[in-house]
Design an enzyme around this catalytic site. Sequence first.
Site, mmCIF file in Angstrom:
data_model
loop_
_atom_site.group_PDB
_atom_site.id
_atom_site.type_symbol
_atom_site.label_atom_id
_atom_site.label_comp_id
_atom_site.label_asym_id
_atom_site.label_seq_id
_atom_site.Cartn_x
_atom_site.Cartn_y
_atom_site.Cartn_z
ATOM 1 N N GLU A 90 54.497 34.258 50.964
ATOM 2 C CA GLU A 90 53.915 34.213 52.309
ATOM 3 C C GLU A 90 52.842 33.140 52.404
ATOM 4 O O GLU A 90 52.164 32.831 51.430
ATOM 5 C CB GLU A 90 53.235 35.547 52.608
ATOM 6 C CG GLU A 90 54.187 36.706 52.634
ATOM 7 C CD GLU A 90 53.448 38.023 52.846
ATOM 8 O OE1 GLU A 90 54.110 39.049 52.899
ATOM 9 O OE2 GLU A 90 52.204 38.012 52.952
ATOM 10 N N CYS A 114 45.809 45.009 41.521
ATOM 11 C CA CYS A 114 44.761 45.555 42.400
ATOM 12 C C CYS A 114 45.378 46.654 43.276
ATOM 13 O O CYS A 114 46.450 46.459 43.852
ATOM 14 C CB CYS A 114 44.162 44.454 43.269
ATOM 15 S SG CYS A 114 43.375 43.156 42.319
ATOM 16 N N GLU A 158 47.767 35.333 41.671
ATOM 17 C CA GLU A 158 46.433 35.041 41.131
ATOM 18 C C GLU A 158 46.453 33.575 40.670
ATOM 19 O O GLU A 158 47.081 33.242 39.660
ATOM 20 C CB GLU A 158 46.139 35.994 39.964
ATOM 21 C CG GLU A 158 44.968 35.630 39.096
ATOM 22 C CD GLU A 158 43.660 35.380 39.842
ATOM 23 O OE1 GLU A 158 43.277 36.178 40.711
ATOM 24 O OE2 GLU A 158 43.032 34.335 39.556
ATOM 25 N N HIS A 214 34.680 43.131 45.473
ATOM 26 C CA HIS A 214 35.120 44.396 46.070
ATOM 27 C C HIS A 214 34.394 45.654 45.615
ATOM 28 O O HIS A 214 34.770 46.756 46.012
ATOM 29 C CB HIS A 214 36.630 44.612 45.870
ATOM 30 C CG HIS A 214 37.477 43.486 46.371
ATOM 31 N ND1 HIS A 214 37.130 42.698 47.429
ATOM 32 C CD2 HIS A 214 38.677 43.008 45.933
ATOM 33 C CE1 HIS A 214 38.066 41.789 47.630
ATOM 34 N NE2 HIS A 214 39.006 41.945 46.744
ATOM 35 N N CYS A 331 47.772 40.412 52.269
ATOM 36 C CA CYS A 331 48.599 39.799 51.235
ATOM 37 C C CYS A 331 49.862 40.580 50.928
ATOM 38 O O CYS A 331 49.810 41.757 50.615
ATOM 39 C CB CYS A 331 47.814 39.717 49.939
ATOM 40 S SG CYS A 331 46.253 38.933 50.164
HETATM 41 N N1 SAH Z 1 44.418 36.969 43.344
HETATM 42 C C1 SAH Z 1 43.424 36.264 44.087
HETATM 43 C C2 SAH Z 1 43.955 35.678 45.381
HETATM 44 C C3 SAH Z 1 44.911 36.493 46.183
HETATM 45 S S1 SAH Z 1 44.307 37.923 47.031
HETATM 46 C C4 SAH Z 1 42.230 37.146 44.313
HETATM 47 O O1 SAH Z 1 42.243 38.294 43.883
HETATM 48 O O2 SAH Z 1 41.238 36.678 44.870
HETATM 49 C C5 SAH Z 1 43.363 37.224 48.335
HETATM 50 C C6 SAH Z 1 42.302 38.142 48.889
HETATM 51 O O3 SAH Z 1 42.882 39.160 49.723
HETATM 52 C C7 SAH Z 1 41.536 38.852 47.793
HETATM 53 O O4 SAH Z 1 40.169 38.887 48.083
HETATM 54 C C8 SAH Z 1 42.183 40.206 47.851
HETATM 55 O O5 SAH Z 1 41.383 41.142 47.206
HETATM 56 C C9 SAH Z 1 42.363 40.396 49.346
HETATM 57 N N2 SAH Z 1 43.263 41.513 49.699
HETATM 58 C C10 SAH Z 1 44.343 41.965 49.051
HETATM 59 N N3 SAH Z 1 44.848 43.055 49.646
HETATM 60 C C11 SAH Z 1 44.072 43.307 50.714
HETATM 61 C C12 SAH Z 1 44.055 44.314 51.725
HETATM 62 N N4 SAH Z 1 44.965 45.305 51.744
HETATM 63 N N5 SAH Z 1 43.094 44.248 52.666
HETATM 64 C C13 SAH Z 1 42.173 43.265 52.665
HETATM 65 N N6 SAH Z 1 42.134 42.300 51.740
HETATM 66 C C14 SAH Z 1 43.070 42.312 50.765
#
Ligand code: SAH
Length: 369
Positions: A90, A114, A158, A214, A331
Amino acid sequence: MIDWYSQSVEELAETLQRLGEPSYRSKQLFRWLHQRGAQSFDGMSDLGKALRQRLEELAPLTPVQVEQRQTAEDGTVKFLMRLADGRYVESVLMRYSFGYSLCISSQVGCRMGCRFCASTLAGLERNLTAGEMAQQIYAAERDQAVTVSHVVVMGCGEPFDNYDQLLRFLDLVHHPLGKGMSLRHITVSTCGLTERIRQFADTGLPVTLAISLHAPNDTIRRQIMRVAQAVSMEELKRACQYYVAKTNKRITFEYILIRGLNDEARHARELAAYLQGLLAHVNLIPVNPVAECGFQRPTAKALQQFQETLEACHVPVTLRREMGRKIDAACGQLRAKAMKKGAPPAKPLPEPKRSLTEGKRRIHGRRDD
Ligand code: SAH
């Protein structure tokens, strides 16, 4: 097989030299690939028909294509991009006062685990090549007839788990014969792979670093982020201090607010204490609920109180402009849905058997070996 879109001008020159072509042809070819949006050799009019045919015989071009798009009321466009092997990632296009910013993916899936993130639900399928990262920009630009001026590497995956291709990607999009994008217009977001943060600091590239934090402490962070089992927040802080010392650049800390977990004023104070002495900026994001994950957004009151508490502690803070929630902009959600609906990868690869701890050993090699 040559991956044309991932090659540097120098590598293209070597390939062309082997075909007996002068080196300036590599510049023409690079420009076609990265500046003029070529999707086949056919249209490369200044290369000559015979050469175009030889290049095609060596390896055809493998463009990334927009498979689906969803547009939100605020103009945000979410793309499902189809890779040459039939897999999907995406990208999200957002319009700001300063121009168009594209959020791109760095991997197909993710192995970071995560708990709030849809990208990681089915694990990691494979890394993207540098060319595939860059092509998400070209495909979005073609599709919407716009110019993308800013990029955030915050889509699926990542980026620091695909480090070499990430650096290659930065070279490609920065190159004056390509998009010539300023590195200052690029943000790379990581869940906190400390050895890579240090390595990235050492490159001196003026890219903005974002850390997905987070949580205000290890106990909460370990509940929602698998990487926190391997890396403590203290260790992460030391890597961030190293980054700031090396680059003198402010780090953005992403903080997802989850109702009843990390959204109280005491958490904000704990977060402020953690960030003390760091050149930091906090970006608050109410969690985007993903059906499989079961997390809820904070109340409007909790959100406001959290922000005000940080401000009172003199922490620069912004609320992420929420764009495209209705269009599954969190994401991996569009991709997860497409996969469920039966648009599976055309050529599935086996899941890597590596556990995150083993991955950590590789990533943090020196310390753990
Ligand atoms: N792996 C990297 C980049 C991809 S995630 C990282 O962890 O930073 C990009 C961002 O979107 C990260 O801050 C991630 O924690 C956040 N993200 C993922 N799922 C999410 C959700 N359900 N709601 C809000 N933010 C989210």
